[in-house]
Motif scaffolding. Structure first.
Motif, PDB file in Angstrom:
ATOM      1  N   GLY A  73      -0.973   3.259  -2.759  1.00  0.00           N
ATOM      2  CA  GLY A  73      -1.673   2.372  -1.844  1.00  0.00           C
ATOM      3  C   GLY A  73      -1.877   0.984  -2.426  1.00  0.00           C
ATOM      4  O   GLY A  73      -1.658   0.742  -3.616  1.00  0.00           O
ATOM      5  N   LYS A  74      -2.257   0.047  -1.543  1.00  0.00           N
ATOM      6  CA  LYS A  74      -2.551  -1.341  -1.928  1.00  0.00           C
ATOM      7  C   LYS A  74      -1.409  -1.994  -2.705  1.00  0.00           C
ATOM      8  O   LYS A  74      -1.634  -2.769  -3.627  1.00  0.00           O
ATOM      9  CB  LYS A  74      -3.846  -1.418  -2.725  1.00  0.00           C
ATOM     10  CG  LYS A  74      -5.042  -0.933  -1.923  1.00  0.00           C
ATOM     11  CD  LYS A  74      -6.332  -1.065  -2.677  1.00  0.00           C
ATOM     12  CE  LYS A  74      -7.456  -0.537  -1.808  1.00  0.00           C
ATOM     13  NZ  LYS A  74      -8.745  -0.548  -2.471  1.00  0.00           N
ATOM     14  N   GLY A  75      -0.167  -1.626  -2.344  1.00  0.00           N
ATOM     15  CA  GLY A  75       0.999  -2.243  -2.969  1.00  0.00           C
ATOM     16  C   GLY A  75       1.276  -1.778  -4.384  1.00  0.00           C
ATOM     17  O   GLY A  75       1.990  -2.464  -5.128  1.00  0.00           O
ATOM     18  N   LEU A  76       0.768  -0.587  -4.766  1.00  0.00           N
ATOM     19  CA  LEU A  76       0.950  -0.079  -6.131  1.00  0.00           C
ATOM     20  C   LEU A  76       1.645   1.275  -6.138  1.00  0.00           C
ATOM     21  O   LEU A  76       1.486   2.081  -5.214  1.00  0.00           O
ATOM     22  CB  LEU A  76      -0.402   0.067  -6.835  1.00  0.00           C
ATOM     23  CG  LEU A  76      -1.205  -1.205  -7.059  1.00  0.00           C
ATOM     24  CD1 LEU A  76      -2.597  -0.856  -7.591  1.00  0.00           C
ATOM     25  CD2 LEU A  76      -0.473  -2.131  -8.022  1.00  0.00           C
ATOM     26  N   VAL A  77       2.407   1.522  -7.212  1.00  0.00           N
ATOM     27  CA  VAL A  77       3.025   2.821  -7.454  1.00  0.00           C
ATOM     28  C   VAL A  77       2.629   3.299  -8.842  1.00  0.00           C
ATOM     29  O   VAL A  77       2.183   2.518  -9.688  1.00  0.00           O
ATOM     30  CB  VAL A  77       4.571   2.769  -7.360  1.00  0.00           C
ATOM     31  CG1 VAL A  77       5.025   2.346  -5.969  1.00  0.00           C
ATOM     32  CG2 VAL A  77       5.172   1.874  -8.435  1.00  0.00           C
ATOM     33  N   VAL A  78       2.814   4.595  -9.079  1.00  0.00           N
ATOM     34  CA  VAL A  78       2.670   5.181 -10.409  1.00  0.00           C
ATOM     35  C   VAL A  78       4.017   5.815 -10.735  1.00  0.00           C
ATOM     36  O   VAL A  78       4.584   6.543  -9.907  1.00  0.00           O
ATOM     37  CB  VAL A  78       1.542   6.235 -10.459  1.00  0.00           C
ATOM     38  CG1 VAL A  78       1.498   6.933 -11.816  1.00  0.00           C
ATOM     39  CG2 VAL A  78       0.199   5.597 -10.146  1.00  0.00           C
ATOM     40  N   HIS A  79       4.542   5.504 -11.929  1.00  0.00           N
ATOM     41  CA  HIS A  79       5.851   6.026 -12.322  1.00  0.00           C
ATOM     42  C   HIS A  79       6.009   5.995 -13.837  1.00  0.00           C
ATOM     43  O   HIS A  79       5.212   5.393 -14.543  1.00  0.00           O
ATOM     44  CB  HIS A  79       6.976   5.232 -11.659  1.00  0.00           C
ATOM     45  CG  HIS A  79       7.052   3.791 -12.074  1.00  0.00           C
ATOM     46  ND1 HIS A  79       8.237   3.151 -12.324  1.00  0.00           N
ATOM     47  CD2 HIS A  79       6.099   2.864 -12.299  1.00  0.00           C
ATOM     48  CE1 HIS A  79       8.010   1.886 -12.665  1.00  0.00           C
ATOM     49  NE2 HIS A  79       6.725   1.696 -12.656  1.00  0.00           N
ATOM     50  N   TYR A  80       7.044   6.695 -14.321  1.00  0.00           N
ATOM     51  CA  TYR A  80       7.415   6.604 -15.731  1.00  0.00           C
ATOM     52  C   TYR A  80       8.240   5.344 -15.893  1.00  0.00           C
ATOM     53  O   TYR A  80       9.267   5.169 -15.237  1.00  0.00           O
ATOM     54  CB  TYR A  80       8.276   7.803 -16.136  1.00  0.00           C
ATOM     55  CG  TYR A  80       7.567   8.798 -17.015  1.00  0.00           C
ATOM     56  CD1 TYR A  80       7.108   8.433 -18.273  1.00  0.00           C
ATOM     57  CD2 TYR A  80       7.366  10.104 -16.600  1.00  0.00           C
ATOM     58  CE1 TYR A  80       6.464   9.350 -19.093  1.00  0.00           C
ATOM     59  CE2 TYR A  80       6.733  11.026 -17.411  1.00  0.00           C
ATOM     60  CZ  TYR A  80       6.286  10.642 -18.659  1.00  0.00           C
ATOM     61  OH  TYR A  80       5.655  11.544 -19.469  1.00  0.00           O
ATOM     62  N   ALA A  81       7.835   4.435 -16.781  1.00  0.00           N
ATOM     63  CA  ALA A  81       8.566   3.191 -17.020  1.00  0.00           C
ATOM     64  C   ALA A  81       8.066   2.550 -18.307  1.00  0.00           C
ATOM     65  O   ALA A  81       7.023   2.930 -18.845  1.00  0.00           O
ATOM     66  CB  ALA A  81       8.383   2.223 -15.853  1.00  0.00           C
ATOM     67  N   SER A  82       8.822   1.555 -18.762  1.00  0.00           N
ATOM     68  CA  SER A  82       8.394   0.777 -19.928  1.00  0.00           C
ATOM     69  C   SER A  82       7.685  -0.482 -19.426  1.00  0.00           C
ATOM     70  O   SER A  82       7.548  -0.689 -18.224  1.00  0.00           O
ATOM     71  CB  SER A  82       9.597   0.406 -20.793  1.00  0.00           C
ATOM     72  OG  SER A  82      10.382  -0.569 -20.145  1.00  0.00           O
ATOM     73  N   ASP A  83       7.255  -1.315 -20.353  1.00  0.00           N
ATOM     74  CA  ASP A  83       6.591  -2.567 -19.983  1.00  0.00           C
ATOM     75  C   ASP A  83       7.490  -3.499 -19.196  1.00  0.00           C
ATOM     76  O   ASP A  83       7.022  -4.261 -18.355  1.00  0.00           O
ATOM     77  CB  ASP A  83       6.102  -3.316 -21.229  1.00  0.00           C
ATOM     78  CG  ASP A  83       4.902  -2.648 -21.862  1.00  0.00           C
ATOM     79  OD1 ASP A  83       4.102  -2.049 -21.123  1.00  0.00           O
ATOM     80  OD2 ASP A  83       4.774  -2.734 -23.095  1.00  0.00           O
ATOM     81  N   ASP A  84       8.797  -3.432 -19.468  1.00  0.00           N
ATOM     82  CA  ASP A  84       9.715  -4.405 -18.857  1.00  0.00           C
ATOM     83  C   ASP A  84      10.848  -3.758 -18.070  1.00  0.00           C
ATOM     84  O   ASP A  84      11.933  -4.296 -17.975  1.00  0.00           O
ATOM     85  CB  ASP A  84      10.266  -5.348 -19.924  1.00  0.00           C
ATOM     86  CG  ASP A  84      10.968  -4.607 -21.048  1.00  0.00           C
ATOM     87  OD1 ASP A  84      10.948  -3.370 -21.054  1.00  0.00           O
ATOM     88  OD2 ASP A  84      11.533  -5.290 -21.919  1.00  0.00           O
ATOM     89  N   GLY A  85      10.619  -2.604 -17.502  1.00  0.00           N
ATOM     90  CA  GLY A  85      11.641  -1.958 -16.675  1.00  0.00           C
ATOM     91  C   GLY A  85      11.596  -0.452 -16.821  1.00  0.00           C
ATOM     92  O   GLY A  85      10.645   0.110 -17.357  1.00  0.00           O
ATOM     93  N   ASP A  86      12.655   0.199 -16.337  1.00  0.00           N
ATOM     94  CA  ASP A  86      12.716   1.660 -16.374  1.00  0.00           C
ATOM     95  C   ASP A  86      12.844   2.184 -17.799  1.00  0.00           C
ATOM     96  O   ASP A  86      12.384   3.262 -18.118  1.00  0.00           O
ATOM     97  CB  ASP A  86      13.917   2.170 -15.566  1.00  0.00           C
ATOM     98  CG  ASP A  86      13.840   1.772 -14.097  1.00  0.00           C
ATOM     99  OD1 ASP A  86      12.774   1.330 -13.650  1.00  0.00           O
ATOM    100  OD2 ASP A  86      14.863   1.907 -13.404  1.00  0.00           O
ATOM    101  N   TRP A  87      13.517   1.426 -18.667  1.00  0.00           N
ATOM    102  CA  TRP A  87      13.824   1.871 -20.029  1.00  0.00           C
ATOM    103  C   TRP A  87      13.147   0.961 -21.023  1.00  0.00           C
ATOM    104  O   TRP A  87      12.832  -0.171 -20.729  1.00  0.00           O
ATOM    105  CB  TRP A  87      15.339   1.826 -20.277  1.00  0.00           C
ATOM    106  CG  TRP A  87      16.112   2.521 -19.229  1.00  0.00           C
ATOM    107  CD1 TRP A  87      16.721   1.944 -18.151  1.00  0.00           C
ATOM    108  CD2 TRP A  87      16.360   3.913 -19.106  1.00  0.00           C
ATOM    109  NE1 TRP A  87      17.331   2.897 -17.386  1.00  0.00           N
ATOM    110  CE2 TRP A  87      17.130   4.114 -17.957  1.00  0.00           C
ATOM    111  CE3 TRP A  87      16.008   5.009 -19.878  1.00  0.00           C
ATOM    112  CZ2 TRP A  87      17.559   5.368 -17.553  1.00  0.00           C
ATOM    113  CZ3 TRP A  87      16.436   6.263 -19.466  1.00  0.00           C
ATOM    114  CH2 TRP A  87      17.194   6.430 -18.323  1.00  0.00           C
ATOM    115  N   GLY A  88      12.973   1.426 -22.207  1.00  0.00           N
ATOM    116  CA  GLY A  88      12.407   0.602 -23.262  1.00  0.00           C
ATOM    117  C   GLY A  88      11.697   1.447 -24.288  1.00  0.00           C
ATOM    118  O   GLY A  88      11.746   2.674 -24.251  1.00  0.00           O
ATOM    119  N   GLY A  89      11.013   0.779 -25.180  1.00  0.00           N
ATOM    120  CA  GLY A  89      10.381   1.467 -26.283  1.00  0.00           C
ATOM    121  C   GLY A  89       9.069   2.141 -25.951  1.00  0.00           C
ATOM    122  O   GLY A  89       8.666   3.084 -26.611  1.00  0.00           O
ATOM    123  N   ASP A  90       8.383   1.699 -24.927  1.00  0.00           N
ATOM    124  CA  ASP A  90       7.060   2.233 -24.620  1.00  0.00           C
ATOM    125  C   ASP A  90       7.055   2.825 -23.213  1.00  0.00           C
ATOM    126  O   ASP A  90       6.359   2.348 -22.327  1.00  0.00           O
ATOM    127  CB  ASP A  90       6.000   1.126 -24.748  1.00  0.00           C
ATOM    128  CG  ASP A  90       4.587   1.653 -24.553  1.00  0.00           C
ATOM    129  OD1 ASP A  90       4.337   2.831 -24.874  1.00  0.00           O
ATOM    130  OD2 ASP A  90       3.740   0.887 -24.074  1.00  0.00           O
TER     131      ASP A  90
END
Length: 181
Positions: A73-90
């Motif tokens: 809701g309110k233009g937000l999602v919850v997902h598995y992702a990094s700080d800067d995209g789908d992939w990354g260190g965190d």
């Protein structure tokens, strides 16, 4: 390659024996190229209005893979992702703006689920419960491409089953294309 499948209830584990990381990467690349070149992609059905608790998917890198999230809701999602995209260190379960989730794709699709299925453990949670389940895992860092990715997460939030059609399709392709010893 030698792939072995072990199943216990609703859990399926795939193991690779005696292969180098180069062989595994070659297999992954071959599968990825087939998805892009052949357009082997199954699009979920969609409806027009977005509701909190909807499971969303977007195509990435020319249909190479689908990325999944739960709309809260309110233009937000919850997902598995990094700080800067789908992939990354965190990579972790995190909130993101819907616009950021959809970035670099042609839009989102809303996944639909049947009210019941003859699969042990399947339960279609309400939209409200789906949002609660997604929020309950915020900050989780147990990402695994093969056993706990964004699709596993989103499907679990809605149905109670941790499943990934993409992983299953990939493993079927690997097994099908692997010569028997």
């Amino acid at each position: 390659m030698s792939w072995m499948r072990e199943s216990t209830g609703s859990l399926t584990v795939w193991m690779i024996e005696g292969e180098s990381m180069d062989d595994i990467c070659d297999a992954l690349l071959g599968y990825a190229l087939k998805r892009v070149v052949l357009g082997a992609h199954d699009y979920p059905e969609s409806h027009k209005r977005l509701y909190p608790g909807d499971v969303l998917s977007v195509s990435r890198w020319g249909n190479l893979y689908e990325h999944f999230a739960v709309y809260i809701g309110k233009g937000l999602v919850v997902h598995y992702a990094s700080d800067d995209g789908d992939w990354g260190g965190d990579v972790r379960v995190r909130k993101a703006a819907l616009d950021d989730f959809v970035a670099d794709s042609d839009g989102y699709r809303i996944c639909r689920f049947p009210k019941s299925m003859p699969i042990a453990g399947y339960h279609l949670y309400s939209h409200k419960e789906t949002v609660e389940r997604a929020l309950s895992r915020l900050g989780e860092t147990d990402y695994s491409l093969f056993s706990n990715n964004c699709e596993h997460f989103a499907i679990w939030c809605r149905t109670g089953l941790s499943m990934s059609k993409q992983v299953e399709e990939f493993l079927r392709e690997i097994v099908r294309d692997t010569p028997l010893a």
